[in-house]
Design an enzyme around this catalytic site. Structure first.
Site, short mmCIF file in Angstrom:
data_model
loop_
_atom_site.label_atom_id
_atom_site.label_comp_id
_atom_site.label_asym_id
_atom_site.label_seq_id
_atom_site.Cartn_x
_atom_site.Cartn_y
_atom_site.Cartn_z
N CYS A 341 1.63 -9.85 -9.60
CA CYS A 341 1.45 -11.29 -9.37
C CYS A 341 1.73 -12.07 -10.65
O CYS A 341 2.86 -12.12 -11.11
CB CYS A 341 0.06 -11.57 -8.81
SG CYS A 341 -0.04 -13.18 -7.98
N HIS A 425 -0.70 -7.81 -4.30
CA HIS A 425 -1.97 -7.20 -4.67
C HIS A 425 -2.30 -6.09 -3.67
O HIS A 425 -1.85 -6.11 -2.53
CB HIS A 425 -3.10 -8.24 -4.64
CG HIS A 425 -2.99 -9.31 -5.67
ND1 HIS A 425 -3.17 -9.08 -7.01
CD2 HIS A 425 -2.72 -10.64 -5.55
CE1 HIS A 425 -3.03 -10.22 -7.68
NE2 HIS A 425 -2.75 -11.18 -6.82
#
Length: 502
Positions: A341, A425
């Protein structure tokens, strides 16, 4: 039945989240249809529900303890810190703006009380019991007027309150007494009693103090939970966690192969969803530590640059510390690096940010052929796909939109040499993919490390939740706890002076 309970604490990190999860798991094993609830959560670790709503990871784990799917109703207000003075406000799973602490507590918070009470009422209409978690302490008298997560929600929904205290920190009796004594008479009526957490030693030595506490407050203690290692669920507040040298909540078990594998996680500012590395720490022979100096990368077989709520700020921090240069050298030497991310964005070539930092054009580390533009609308998805020949599930929470201009495809990101980058994630929780990834890392690092063939991260999580349920079942007065959930706080509880100041 339409039962409920609020688990409050004498302090932050007293154990509210784990006690709530433990009560939820105990109840569901008794055949009770139960759900968790936290009116307002401040957390940099969040999760995406199936309907695309962002909630705190602790509530997602508590939903797993209840064996149900998490929804936005379980955490209607989520605050994601962007620094010491401001947070992004996520309402019913969607971001609605940035507010300073003064702006939020100055009026916005209190206007949300109706919303959170409606969410709680909807859950109580669906489930037999709802176990609510408070935040911080109910005796934060400076914030009581606008409170919507502790006594505000307890008063609004007439919930009995169980106060948890961490005896391992010391001063638990004073904390219990002082918590009650700083509440108004109306609030004190709902505080049913106490639960001691993290006790070491002979409970018999504690009992005289518990008897005196009962005499002083008129309130009983519902249980004494022993200290147990490795029982934490997903951390709530990345700003508050002491990261240096920390190994996640697991004991490193001997490796299957001849070598261990060392993982260094860059402890960047505003680190979010650092729970991504829990699945690595669960692998036998994998040692995970958080680092903040370039020399600490030298013996690492894998370096992880995790997510962050401040990509540009984290990038500046890496440069100031010398970690940026160390990462660039490491990538050039074909030593494994994984960016997740915000960490993925940092590894790219350019960042255009008029949303998060408002810094405009910023050069990334240039390791991956990626350009990132920050959009005002947040991406909240639950993707699935393939990587390294294995199925992968994940979730995405980000404002940055990545344009990949080269490299090999990797989970909607890319790979160049031994550097991987993705917005996903949770990908390492997919067992087959995690093993394949670790095999690649071990080969690149020259380690004779072999992933265990039977590690199931989902099974380990279930085992952990069952251990929490066992703690409640074995060390709390569950009959009394059930009466509390079913019938509310006992009548006629005494007022303890001085009460809340006017």
């Amino acid at each position: 039945m339409n039962g409920g309970l609020l688990v409050a604490g004498t302090t932050s990190d007293a154990g509210k989240s784990v006690v709530t999860a433990g009560i939820c798991r105990w109840l569901v094993r008794q055949g009770v249809k139960v759900a968790p609830f936290k009116a307002q959560n401040m957390s940099l670790n969040s999760f995406v529900t199936r309907e695309g709503a962002e909630i705190g990871r602790a509530q997602a784990m508590q939903a797993q303890a209840c064996r149900i799917e998490p929804t936005a109703l379980m955490n209607p207000v989520l605050l994601k810190p962007g620094g010491e003075q401001s947070s992004q406000v996520v309402l019913l799973g969607k971001p609605v703006g940035e507010l300073s602490a003064r702006g939020y507590h100055g009026g916005r918070q209190q206007r949300l009380l109706g919303t959170v009470l409606d969410c709680l009422a909807e859950l109580r209409g669906t489930y037999d019991a709802v176990i609510c978690e408070g935040a911080g302490s109910p005796a934060e008298i400076n914030l009581r007027r606008t409170d919507i997560v502790n006594m505000g929600i307890a008063r609004g929904a007439r919930l009995p309150v169980l106060v948890v205290g961490d005896i391992d920190r010391g001063g638990v009796f004073a904390s219990f007494f002082g918590t009650v004594a700083l509440l108004s008479p109306e609030d004190q009526e709902l505080v049913a009693g106490f639960l001691v957490n993290k006790f070491r030693g002979d409970v018999g030595l504690l009992e005289p103090g518990l008897d005196m506490l009962h005499g002083l407050t008129g309130r009983r203690t519902y249980g004494v939970l022993p200290f147990r290692h490795g029982l934490g669920i997903d951390e709530e507040d990345g700003l508050r966690v002491s990261l240096r040298g920390t190994v996640r909540e697991s004991t490193v078990t001997p490796p299957v192969g001849e070598d261990v594998l060392r993982v260094a996680v860059c402890a960047i500012p505003l680190m979010s969803n650092f729970t991504d590395v829990d699945a690595l720490a669960a692998e036998p022979g994998v040692v995970v530590r958080f680092v903040d100096r370039p020399e600490e990368l030298a013996d690492a077989d894998l370096v992880v640059v995790p997510g962050t709520r401040g990509t540009v700020r984290a990038l500046q921090w890496l440069r100031e510390r010398g970690l940026a240069d160390a990462l660039v050298r490491r990538a050039a030497e074909h030593r494994p690096v994984l960016g997740i991310c915000g960490g993925f964005q940092i590894l790219g070539e350019h960042i255009e940010d008029d949303v998060e930092s408002r810094e405009g054009h910023v050069d990334g580390l240039g390791i991956l052929p990626v350009r990132v533009r920050f959009a005002r609308e947040k991406t909240l998805t639950r993707p699935s796909g393939q990587a390294l020949g294995e199925h992968v599930d994940g979730y995405e929470i980000h404002h940055g939109v990545a344009t990949v201009e080269g490299g090999e495809p990797f989970l909607d990101g890319c790979r160049v040499g031994q550097t991987w980058g993705t917005h996903w994630h949770g990908s390492l929780e997919s067992d087959g993919f995690r093993r394949a990834f670790l095999r690649e890392v071990a080969a690149a690092a020259g380690r004779r490390f072999v992933p265990a063939p039977d590690t199931s991260f989902a099974a380990l999580r279930e085992e952990q939740l069952d251990r929490l349920g066992d703690l409640i079942e074995q060390h709390a007065d569950t009959d009394a706890l059930w009466r509390l959930i079913e019938s509310g706080a006992p009548q006629g509880l005494p007022f303890i002076p001085p009460g809340a100041p006017a």
